[in-house]
Design an enzyme around this catalytic site. Structure first.
Site, PDB file in Angstrom:
ATOM      1  CE  LYS A 177      -4.369  -1.833   1.268  1.00  0.00           C
ATOM      2  NZ  LYS A 177      -5.657  -1.730   1.891  1.00  0.00           N
ATOM      3  CE  LYS A 187      -6.442  -7.797  -1.478  1.00  0.00           C
ATOM      4  NZ  LYS A 187      -7.392  -7.431  -0.439  1.00  0.00           N
ATOM      5  CE  LYS A 190     -13.615  -2.632   0.959  1.00  0.00           C
ATOM      6  NZ  LYS A 190     -12.752  -2.728   2.147  1.00  0.00           N
TER       7      LYS A 190
HETATM    8  N1  AQP Z   1     -10.211 -10.571  -2.938  1.00  0.00           N
HETATM    9  C1  AQP Z   1     -10.565 -11.034  -1.744  1.00  0.00           C
HETATM   10  N2  AQP Z   1     -10.868 -12.335  -1.567  1.00  0.00           N
HETATM   11  C2  AQP Z   1     -11.239 -12.821  -0.345  1.00  0.00           C
HETATM   12  N3  AQP Z   1     -11.356 -12.026   0.751  1.00  0.00           N
HETATM   13  C3  AQP Z   1     -11.072 -10.718   0.618  1.00  0.00           C
HETATM   14  N4  AQP Z   1     -11.093  -9.682   1.476  1.00  0.00           N
HETATM   15  C4  AQP Z   1     -10.726  -8.547   0.832  1.00  0.00           C
HETATM   16  N5  AQP Z   1     -10.460  -8.803  -0.456  1.00  0.00           N
HETATM   17  C5  AQP Z   1     -10.666 -10.147  -0.631  1.00  0.00           C
HETATM   18  C6  AQP Z   1     -11.468  -9.807   2.877  1.00  0.00           C
HETATM   19  O1  AQP Z   1     -12.526  -8.893   3.128  1.00  0.00           O
HETATM   20  C7  AQP Z   1     -12.447  -8.473   4.494  1.00  0.00           C
HETATM   21  C8  AQP Z   1     -12.575  -6.977   4.524  1.00  0.00           C
HETATM   22  O2  AQP Z   1     -11.475  -6.403   3.832  1.00  0.00           O
HETATM   23  P1  AQP Z   1     -11.078  -4.916   4.179  1.00  0.00           P
HETATM   24  O3  AQP Z   1     -12.022  -4.015   3.558  1.00  0.00           O
HETATM   25  O4  AQP Z   1     -10.929  -4.747   5.618  1.00  0.00           O
HETATM   26  O5  AQP Z   1      -9.634  -4.756   3.642  1.00  0.00           O
HETATM   27  P2  AQP Z   1      -8.916  -4.978   2.295  1.00  0.00           P
HETATM   28  O6  AQP Z   1      -8.275  -6.330   2.330  1.00  0.00           O
HETATM   29  O7  AQP Z   1      -7.997  -3.842   2.183  1.00  0.00           O
HETATM   30  O8  AQP Z   1     -10.008  -4.917   1.151  1.00  0.00           O
HETATM   31  P3  AQP Z   1      -9.695  -4.665  -0.343  1.00  0.00           P
HETATM   32  O9  AQP Z   1     -10.971  -4.812  -1.029  1.00  0.00           O
HETATM   33  O10 AQP Z   1      -8.582  -5.509  -0.824  1.00  0.00           O
HETATM   34  O11 AQP Z   1      -9.277  -3.147  -0.363  1.00  0.00           O
HETATM   35  P4  AQP Z   1      -7.975  -2.453  -0.900  1.00  0.00           P
HETATM   36  O12 AQP Z   1      -8.268  -2.182  -2.320  1.00  0.00           O
HETATM   37  O13 AQP Z   1      -7.895  -1.197  -0.091  1.00  0.00           O
HETATM   38  O14 AQP Z   1      -6.799  -3.351  -0.710  1.00  0.00           O
HETATM   39  C9  AQP Z   1     -11.121  -8.986   5.047  1.00  0.00           C
HETATM   40  O15 AQP Z   1     -11.375 -10.122   5.851  1.00  0.00           O
HETATM   41  C10 AQP Z   1     -10.346  -9.361   3.814  1.00  0.00           C
HETATM   42  O16 AQP Z   1      -9.465 -10.425   4.069  1.00  0.00           O
END
Ligand code: AQP
Length: 344
Positions: A115, A207, A210
């Protein structure tokens, strides 16, 4: 080892574009666990501000994640649903953990490296300390089980290391105050499940996320049926037909991802899915996947939209959840202050 009553805690960041990965990797498991456990589900807004957020969008996202929890089937009366910033003890315990965790531990965290990117000097201190706040989220309730996607495994291990070090460093004080041999449980990550790592629809090596600039990389929970259909039809594949055996998915990340998504949504194994679609081309499989995704995500999206018209209801759920969470968190902080030797 000390015995702790089972309690589930997990969180989702209100950073927009809640997607299928969040749903299958986390929210579906949250719904399942509430049948067997006491659960605390948190909209982690303090985590969201480790990267820049626009205030109005942040507020809308906090309500959107809450609506998604409820629309997916989480019962906020039987369990606790709230946003993190309403319970100050999360930040208070995070400070204590900043003094327990070692720099070397945090330096190893891959999410920070990803990040922060190349401009690490310019990353916020909060982004660096994100894992100690996450440890505090879990330990302020002395939670024993944490359902997360695979990307959070390393942070969970750090939360266990922090608990272990706190228990060791203050063992005498913990015992002297009647808490036995350990104050914090070592939380179990619950990562198993059919879709622990959902990949981007545009690139099977990344992955689903968001923050991906391409909206076509993910299925958002708020997408309508036409949008879901367009995104699935445009999803990257390869020229070969689908294999009949799971082994045939090796080195075909996009095919593996789509089969995995189908299996998770339909509560089947990948082999079952290939039993139906193996040997066929992607277009027939994608049509079936569109129907399935619309059938499973459509009702969640419609309920989210209905709830999103009622901010007063959502805010009342969060306020009620926060009031109940605060009682538990305040008790932990009183104990922690006594263990540390603070006057209170
Ligand atoms: N691609 C994924 N597959 C399975 N699980 C996922 N999680 C996130 N992406 C995937 C799980 O969703 C929960 C909430 O995630 P979060 O919003 O707290 O954090 P994150 O991992 O930062 O989400 P994103 O969507 O991947 O956001 P960005 O783009 O900011 O990196 C967690 O349990 C996570 O494991």
């Amino acid at each position: 080892m000390a015995h702790f009553p089972e309690l589930v805690f997990s969180g989702v960041q209100p950073t927009g574009n809640l997607h299928l990965g969040n749903y299958l990797g986390a929210i579906v498991k949250f719904v399942e666990l509430q049948k067997t456990h006491s659960c605390i589900y948190c909209v982690v807004d303090l985590h969201a501000i480790t990267l820049p957020q626009k205030p109005d969008e942040l507020k809308a996202s906090i309500r959107e994640v809450t609506a998604a929890f409820i629309a997916a089937g989480i019962d906020p009366k039987k369990h606790i649903v709230f946003n993190q910033s309403q319970v100050a003890e999360h930040a208070e315990l995070a400070w204590v953990f900043n003094c327990v965790a070692r720099m070397g531990w945090l330096n190893r965290m891959t999410q920070f490296k990803e990040k922060a990117g190349k401009d690490r000097e310019n990353a916020s201190v909060g982004l660096y300390a994100y894992p100690t706040l996450m440890a505090a989220d879990i330990h302020v309730y002395r939670a024993t089980h944490v359902p997360v996607g695979e990307d959070q495994k390393q942070h969970l291990e750090l939360a266990r290391d922090i608990a272990q070090k706190f228990n060791n460093d203050f063992a005498e004080s913990i015992a002297a105050r009647g808490h036995g041999e350990a104050y914090f449980p070592l939380p179990e990550p619950l990562i198993q499940g059919p879709a622990t790592r959902v990949m981007s629809l545009r690139d099977g090596s990344k992955k689903m996320s968001k923050s991906d600039p391409s909206d076509y990389s993910r299925l958002n929970l708020s997408d309508d049926a036409d949008t879901i259909a367009q995104k699935v039809r445009k999803a990257k594949t390869d020229p070969e037909p689908l294999p009949s055996e799971v082994a045939g998915l090796a080195k075909r990340p996009e095919a593996e991802n789509l089969v995995g998504i189908f299996a998770a949504l339909n509560q089947q194994t990948k082999q079952d899915v290939l039993g139906t679609f193996g040997g066929g081309n992607f277009s027939a499989f994608k049509s079936a996947l569109v129907d399935l995704a619309v059938a499973k995500l459509g009702p969640v999206g419609s309920e989210m939209k209905r709830l999103s018209k009622d901010d007063a209801y959502i805010d009342s759920v969060l306020a009620d959840g926060a009031a109940r969470a605060r009682v538990l968190a305040a008790q932990t902080m009183r104990d922690v202050k006594d263990i540390l030797g603070f006057v209170r």
